[in-house]
Scaffold this motif. Sequence first.
Motif, mmCIF file in Angstrom:
data_model
loop_
_atom_site.group_PDB
_atom_site.id
_atom_site.type_symbol
_atom_site.label_atom_id
_atom_site.label_comp_id
_atom_site.label_asym_id
_atom_site.label_seq_id
_atom_site.Cartn_x
_atom_site.Cartn_y
_atom_site.Cartn_z
ATOM 1 N N MET A 17 0.853 -1.267 0.027
ATOM 2 C CA MET A 17 -0.021 0.063 0.161
ATOM 3 C C MET A 17 0.914 1.271 0.087
ATOM 4 N N GLY A 18 1.888 1.269 0.761
ATOM 5 C CA GLY A 18 2.770 2.506 0.744
ATOM 6 C C GLY A 18 3.845 2.502 -0.398
ATOM 7 N N GLU A 19 4.029 1.383 -0.987
ATOM 8 C CA GLU A 19 4.978 1.318 -1.992
ATOM 9 C C GLU A 19 3.828 1.950 -3.482
ATOM 10 N N ILE A 20 2.712 1.430 -3.442
ATOM 11 C CA ILE A 20 2.038 2.197 -4.533
ATOM 12 C C ILE A 20 1.583 3.539 -4.194
ATOM 13 N N ALA A 21 1.272 3.928 -3.032
ATOM 14 C CA ALA A 21 0.959 5.398 -2.743
ATOM 15 C C ALA A 21 2.031 6.110 -3.157
ATOM 16 N N TYR A 22 3.288 6.099 -2.962
ATOM 17 C CA TYR A 22 4.337 6.921 -3.236
ATOM 18 C C TYR A 22 5.359 6.582 -4.357
ATOM 19 N N CYS A 23 4.751 5.636 -5.235
ATOM 20 C CA CYS A 23 5.684 5.565 -6.237
ATOM 21 C C CYS A 23 5.560 6.420 -7.534
ATOM 22 N N GLN A 24 6.724 6.806 -8.267
ATOM 23 C CA GLN A 24 6.347 7.619 -9.219
ATOM 24 C C GLN A 24 6.902 6.828 -10.554
ATOM 25 N N PRO A 25 5.955 6.397 -11.317
ATOM 26 C CA PRO A 25 6.016 5.189 -12.379
ATOM 27 C C PRO A 25 6.682 6.181 -13.630
ATOM 28 N N LEU A 26 7.615 5.323 -14.259
ATOM 29 C CA LEU A 26 8.365 5.711 -15.467
ATOM 30 C C LEU A 26 7.555 5.790 -16.603
ATOM 31 N N ARG A 27 6.771 4.984 -16.492
ATOM 32 C CA ARG A 27 5.900 4.374 -17.799
ATOM 33 C C ARG A 27 4.637 3.686 -17.305
ATOM 34 N N ASP A 28 3.561 4.039 -17.957
ATOM 35 C CA ASP A 28 2.182 3.369 -17.183
ATOM 36 C C ASP A 28 1.181 3.803 -18.436
ATOM 37 N N PRO A 29 1.415 3.207 -19.402
ATOM 38 C CA PRO A 29 0.583 3.425 -20.633
ATOM 39 C C PRO A 29 -1.092 3.151 -20.190
ATOM 40 N N GLN A 30 -1.327 2.009 -19.472
ATOM 41 C CA GLN A 30 -2.653 1.845 -19.116
ATOM 42 C C GLN A 30 -2.950 2.439 -17.810
ATOM 43 N N ASP A 31 -2.324 3.314 -17.120
ATOM 44 C CA ASP A 31 -2.668 4.085 -16.236
ATOM 45 C C ASP A 31 -3.126 3.318 -14.716
ATOM 46 N N LEU A 32 -2.297 1.898 -14.757
ATOM 47 C CA LEU A 32 -2.656 1.107 -13.725
ATOM 48 C C LEU A 32 -2.388 1.715 -12.324
ATOM 49 N N ILE A 33 -1.111 2.638 -12.399
ATOM 50 C CA ILE A 33 -0.736 2.977 -11.073
ATOM 51 C C ILE A 33 -1.733 3.979 -10.439
ATOM 52 N N ASN A 34 -2.010 4.853 -11.328
ATOM 53 C CA ASN A 34 -3.225 5.819 -10.697
ATOM 54 C C ASN A 34 -4.541 5.160 -10.215
ATOM 55 N N ARG A 35 -4.918 4.158 -10.921
ATOM 56 C CA ARG A 35 -5.932 3.368 -10.403
ATOM 57 C C ARG A 35 -5.630 2.623 -9.241
ATOM 58 N N LEU A 36 -4.514 1.974 -8.878
ATOM 59 C CA LEU A 36 -4.140 1.542 -7.495
ATOM 60 C C LEU A 36 -4.132 2.829 -6.459
ATOM 61 N N LYS A 37 -3.475 3.865 -6.935
ATOM 62 C CA LYS A 37 -3.179 4.801 -5.896
ATOM 63 C C LYS A 37 -4.626 5.516 -5.405
ATOM 64 N N SER A 38 -5.711 5.081 -6.292
ATOM 65 C CA SER A 38 -6.871 5.734 -5.816
ATOM 66 C C SER A 38 -7.352 4.764 -4.491
ATOM 67 N N ILE A 39 -6.873 3.713 -4.302
ATOM 68 C CA ILE A 39 -7.226 2.931 -2.955
ATOM 69 C C ILE A 39 -6.251 3.126 -2.024
ATOM 70 N N ALA A 40 -5.166 3.319 -2.394
ATOM 71 C CA ALA A 40 -3.953 3.558 -1.273
ATOM 72 C C ALA A 40 -3.781 5.105 -0.858
ATOM 73 N N LEU A 41 -4.469 5.888 -1.312
ATOM 74 C CA LEU A 41 -4.498 7.162 -0.813
ATOM 75 C C LEU A 41 -5.806 7.935 -0.566
ATOM 76 N N PRO A 42 -6.377 8.323 0.321
ATOM 77 C CA PRO A 42 -5.762 8.098 1.838
ATOM 78 C C PRO A 42 -5.705 6.820 2.186
ATOM 79 N N TYR A 43 -4.586 6.758 3.244
ATOM 80 C CA TYR A 43 -4.326 5.137 3.507
ATOM 81 C C TYR A 43 -5.925 4.546 4.356
ATOM 82 N N PRO A 44 -6.217 3.573 4.007
ATOM 83 C CA PRO A 44 -7.256 2.929 4.542
ATOM 84 C C PRO A 44 -7.443 2.917 6.117
#
Length: 95
Positions: A17-44
């Motif tokens: 959860m912390g890893e996904i919340a604070y990672c800065q993707p170098l490439r994410d053409p399918q926007d998977l990281i932002n979708r995962l961030k939506s459940i990680a921030l704010p921390y549940p």
Amino acid sequence: MDYQPGHPHGFCSASWMGEIAYCQPLRDPQDLINRLKSIALPYPQPLRDALIRRFQWEILFGIENAELAAARNEQTISPDAATGRWPALRRSCSH
């Protein structure tokens, strides 16, 4: 969870959860990281509460272990802040 208290190994899957919340993707053409961030921030809050319940006992565990080490005048080694290198360890044998 693969975890052992008091040792420098083990893994708690909630760390992701912390890893996904604070990672800065170098490439994410399918926007998977932002979708995962939506459940990680704010921390549940339920996850926060569960982690506190699970690991709170380790506070006293760590303090008690530190007191034992301090009573024996043991010291912890760490890498040199300037170089990042670990100091050479010297062993003495009395036999």
